[in-house]
Write an enzyme that holds these catalytic residues in place. Structure first.
Site, PDB file in Angstrom:
ATOM      1  N   HIS A   1      60.009  20.381  68.282  1.00 46.16           N
ATOM      2  CA  HIS A   1      59.522  20.035  66.936  1.00 46.16           C
ATOM      3  C   HIS A   1      59.321  21.293  66.081  1.00 46.16           C
ATOM      4  O   HIS A   1      58.581  21.259  65.104  1.00 46.16           O
ATOM      5  CB  HIS A   1      58.206  19.246  66.994  1.00 46.16           C
TER       6      HIS A   1
ATOM      7  N   SER B   1      71.317  39.537  48.188  1.00 53.13           N
ATOM      8  CA  SER B   1      70.821  38.808  47.024  1.00 53.13           C
ATOM      9  C   SER B   1      71.074  39.637  45.768  1.00 53.13           C
ATOM     10  O   SER B   1      70.911  40.857  45.781  1.00 53.13           O
ATOM     11  CB  SER B   1      69.320  38.520  47.166  1.00 53.13           C
TER      12      SER B   1
END
Length: 477
Positions: free
Chosen positions: A152, A282
């Site tokens: 999870h 970026s």
């Protein structure tokens, strides 16, 4: 280079030249001519009035495409196959009367599609094997490196970096099994006529059923196939396309899982994909190292998974012996599915071959959580020292909640071991507790599972396909 028209990113940015050639116009039309030669040879061998001189003329121009003639003819007749029959006949005046004899358009169209899918699957298989090899090398190298396991995406029992890689490998191996099954089951359409009854050949061979029974197998042998589909309408069943694209979709699923895990591991700063010295992460944030290749794998994989719906819908809506709403769709869905998977596998090879592991960060994250995972061992040691199991279990639960609160609410380090050491009922010192913090005590059989899986399952397949390995890939962007 033309810049005033749409160009597919699959050809400009992602797919290899090798895969692009398989679905090129040149490859397609040269295959048409090979099929026309195979048909003429077969008809001659079965007794039709076709001369060796005519066949030699066809062979002479099998690679010499006069596409300009075919293009101009198609403007007149609005039929691509007949335009190419005409163009071939212009080059082969002696043989023009026997080109495409008894056949329908699907003889060249469908058989070519099947041939190209078979060749494309072989290329996909080669690249899939190379992805498995690179991940197997990675798994072997890091089979002993403890790392925090997640269920999870919450901290769970430790595993190893190599064991996690075997989960990726196993899914690609499943894809390899599916691919080999589908590739091994591919057959040619053969030459069955307008509704699959071979009525035109019954006429050509004056009702000689024995000769008609031989046509398909002879054509298949000449084109490198073992057999043809025993029955058909005008086309081969479009369920074949569905089976093929389901294989490609499965590869997309496996690649997405692999790349998505890498994206999350890169966020954790534990494992990174390759990053060149001059690469920009970026346009705004100069420090960024974005997992752009893994992201691209996921993007293309999602496209392939969705693309698999096309042949399913097409196959389910084919009317009786055929309809033509398949043609325009499969011209897009099948080649683009292969081109996308080709790009995906090149990226997977590149990423798997250049993965960077940061053991100290991995150890830091693991040690922050390990005290919680060591509580069962600590409980056993405390019981051996004379404590009451039920009473100590409750105390560990309470202390674990306190330590967790210190981490989450106050940003402190995990002090569970210190809290346990301060409780006299455990009869354990901090030194004794810290001695239990060797991560390798908590990885179970991870190392042995990696060794066993690679030796028993993966390496025999790689060894059997050694000649397919070692290919180099080039990532365009």
């Amino acid at each position: 280079m033309r810049t005033d028209r749409y160009v597919s990113p699959l050809s400009e940015r992602y797919a290899s030249q090798e895969m692009q050639y398989l679905f090129s116009q040149e490859k397609k039309f040269k295959t048409w001519r090979k099929l026309w030669i195979a048909l003429a040879e077969t008809e001659k061998e079965l007794g039709l009035d076709i001369t060796e001189e005519q066949i030699e003329e066809l062979r002479k121009f099998s690679e010499d495409l006069n596409l300009d003639v075919a293009k101009e003819r198609e403007k007149v007749v609005r039929h691509d196959v007949m335009a190419h029959v005409y163009a071939y006949g212009v080059q082969c005046p002696k043989a023009k009367g026997i080109i495409h004899l008894g056949a329908t358009s699907c003889y060249v169209g469908d058989n070519t599609d099947l041939i190209l899918m078979a060749e494309a699957l072989k290329l996909v298989r080669k690249k899939l094997l190379n992805v498995v090899e690179k991940l197997a090398e990675f798994a072997e190298k890091y089979k002993e490196q403890p790392t925090l396991g997640y269920t999870h995406f919450q901290p769970a029992q430790p595993t190893t970096v190599g064991k996690r890689a075997t989960l990726w490998i196993q899914e690609f191996m499943m894809d390899l099994e599916d691919l080999e099954y589908v590739l091994g089951s591919l057959k040619l359409l053969g030459s069955k006529g307008t509704t699959g009854t071979q009525a035109s050949f019954l006429e050509l061979f004056d009702g000689d059923q024995e000769k008609i029974n031989k046509i398909d197998s002879m054509i298949a042998q000449k084109m490198g196939f073992s057999s043809c589909y025993p029955v058909s309408g005008q086309t081969y069943s479009r369920k074949v396309d569905q089976r093929v694209l389901n294989v490609l979709s499965g590869i997309g699923v496996s690649a997405y899982k692999f790349a998505n895990d890498i994206r999350m591991l890169q966020h954790l700063k534990e494992v990174e994909e390759p990053f060149e010295k001059t690469q920009i992460g970026s346009s705004a944030m100069a420090y960024k190292r974005n997992p752009m290749r893994s992201e691209r794998i996921c993007a293309l994989s999602r496209y392939v998974m969705i693309d698999a719906m096309n042949p399913a819908l097409t196959s389910s809506t084919q009317w009786f012996e055929r309809t033509l709403d398949d043609s325009a769709n499969k011209r897009l869905s099948v080649p683009e599915g292969f081109l996308a998977v080709d790009g995906i596998l090149d990226l997977c090879m590149n990423v798997a071959d250049g993965l960077v592991v940061y053991p100290r960060v991995i150890e830091k994250h693991l040690m922050e959580e390990l005290p919680f995972m060591a509580t069962e061992n600590i409980l056993m040691d405390a019981v051996k020292a004379g404590g009451d199991r039920q009473e100590l279990h409750e105390k560990i639960r309470v202390l674990s909640m306190e330590a967790g609160r210190n981490v989450k609410e106050y940003g402190k380090e995990n002090n569970l071991l210190q809290l346990i050491a301060e409780d006299d009922s455990f009869h354990l010192t901090l030194e004794q507790l810290e001695s239990t913090m060797d991560p390798k005590r908590y990885i179970g059989c991870a190392k042995e599972q990696v060794t066993s899986y690679l030796q028993r399952v993966v390496k025999p397949v790689l060894e059997e396909n050694r000649k397919e390995l070692g290919i180099q890939t080039e990532i365009t962007v």
